[in-house]
Design a protein around this motif. Structure first.
Motif, PDB file in Angstrom:
ATOM      1  N   GLU A   4      35.790  49.035  36.157  1.00 10.95           N
ATOM      2  CA  GLU A   4      36.746  48.532  37.156  1.00 10.95           C
ATOM      3  C   GLU A   4      38.049  49.308  37.029  1.00 10.95           C
ATOM      4  OE1 GLU A   4      37.287  44.256  37.096  1.00 10.95           O
ATOM      5  OE2 GLU A   4      35.400  44.066  36.012  1.00 10.95           O
ATOM      6  N   PRO A   5      38.759  49.501  38.137  1.00 13.41           N
ATOM      7  CA  PRO A   5      40.055  50.164  38.035  1.00 13.41           C
ATOM      8  C   PRO A   5      41.014  49.308  37.221  1.00 13.41           C
ATOM      9  CG  PRO A   5      39.634  49.428  40.293  1.00 13.41           C
ATOM     10  CD  PRO A   5      38.414  49.125  39.489  1.00 13.41           C
ATOM     11  N   VAL A   6      41.839  49.979  36.447  1.00 14.13           N
ATOM     12  CA  VAL A   6      42.802  49.284  35.594  1.00 14.13           C
ATOM     13  C   VAL A   6      44.132  49.210  36.337  1.00 14.13           C
ATOM     14  CG1 VAL A   6      44.015  49.386  33.392  1.00 14.13           C
ATOM     15  CG2 VAL A   6      41.636  50.110  33.527  1.00 14.13           C
ATOM     16  N   PRO A   7      44.729  48.000  36.423  1.00 14.28           N
ATOM     17  CA  PRO A   7      46.006  47.865  37.117  1.00 14.28           C
ATOM     18  C   PRO A   7      47.120  48.624  36.400  1.00 14.28           C
ATOM     19  CG  PRO A   7      45.370  45.793  36.067  1.00 14.28           C
ATOM     20  CD  PRO A   7      44.247  46.747  35.875  1.00 14.28           C
ATOM     21  N   LEU A   8      48.055  49.123  37.179  1.00 12.33           N
ATOM     22  CA  LEU A   8      49.195  49.832  36.614  1.00 12.33           C
ATOM     23  C   LEU A   8      50.245  48.841  36.113  1.00 12.33           C
ATOM     24  CD1 LEU A   8      49.651  52.571  39.339  1.00 12.33           C
ATOM     25  CD2 LEU A   8      48.528  52.811  37.123  1.00 12.33           C
ATOM     26  N   LEU A  41      44.447  44.711  28.731  1.00 12.21           N
ATOM     27  CA  LEU A  41      43.756  44.758  27.448  1.00 12.21           C
ATOM     28  C   LEU A  41      42.405  44.053  27.524  1.00 12.21           C
ATOM     29  CD1 LEU A  41      45.193  44.715  24.026  1.00 12.21           C
ATOM     30  CD2 LEU A  41      43.645  42.859  24.504  1.00 12.21           C
ATOM     31  N   ASP A  42      42.380  42.871  28.131  1.00 15.59           N
ATOM     32  CA  ASP A  42      41.127  42.112  28.234  1.00 15.59           C
ATOM     33  C   ASP A  42      40.105  42.832  29.113  1.00 15.59           C
ATOM     34  OD1 ASP A  42      42.119  40.200  26.537  1.00 15.59           O
ATOM     35  OD2 ASP A  42      42.357  38.660  28.077  1.00 15.59           O
ATOM     36  N   LEU A  43      40.554  43.462  30.179  1.00 13.95           N
ATOM     37  CA  LEU A  43      39.647  44.207  31.046  1.00 13.95           C
ATOM     38  C   LEU A  43      38.998  45.357  30.276  1.00 13.95           C
ATOM     39  CD1 LEU A  43      38.526  44.775  33.917  1.00 13.95           C
ATOM     40  CD2 LEU A  43      40.533  46.223  34.263  1.00 13.95           C
ATOM     41  N   VAL A  44      39.808  46.122  29.569  1.00 19.57           N
ATOM     42  CA  VAL A  44      39.312  47.294  28.849  1.00 19.57           C
ATOM     43  C   VAL A  44      38.475  46.902  27.632  1.00 19.57           C
ATOM     44  CG1 VAL A  44      40.027  49.325  27.534  1.00 19.57           C
ATOM     45  CG2 VAL A  44      41.171  48.768  29.685  1.00 19.57           C
TER      46      VAL A  44
END
Length: 126
Positions: A4-8, A41-44
């Protein structure tokens, strides 16, 4: 595998380096910054088998909120069969790591290449 794309955000930059996902923390890592960083952090760290490199060289201030972020990242990555490495050169932050015992769980390295070289040597990949 698609990610998924990571938010900036202004406190964390995410990019790929040598088959690792780098979380580069920036600026002052306090409770307000931690609230901004946790979703990224949780997404990655929620990906199975993820190899993470946390780079703190651009951090100017680091409090217990930052320690919680590192502990959270390490726990989530290890639970999913991944690896996590730490890059940090700031003397005061390193002192906090030594006093709290974090250096035993997450040894800091001076550069990303040093962290990854040690990881490769330990796994016998060199």
């Amino acid at each position: 595998m698609r990610h998924e794309p990571v938010p900036l955000t202004r406190h964390v930059r995410v990019y790929a380096y040598r088959a690792h996902t780098v979380l580069e923390f920036r600026g002052e890592i306090d409770i307000a910054a931690a609230a901004e960083i946790v979703p990224v952090l949780d997404l990655v760290t929620g990906r199975p088998g993820e190899r993470i490199l946390i780079d703190l060289r651009r951090v100017e201030f680091f409090d217990c909120s930052g320690l919680r972020l590192l502990h959270r990242a390490r726990t989530r990555v290890l639970e999913r069969g991944g690896r996590v490495h730490l890059v940090c050169t700031h003397p005061l932050t390193l002192r906090v790591f030594r006093v709290t015992g974090l250096t035993r769980l997450l040894p800091p390295h001076a550069t990303p290449d040093a962290a990854l070289a040690e990881a490769e040597a330990a796994s016998g990949s060199v």
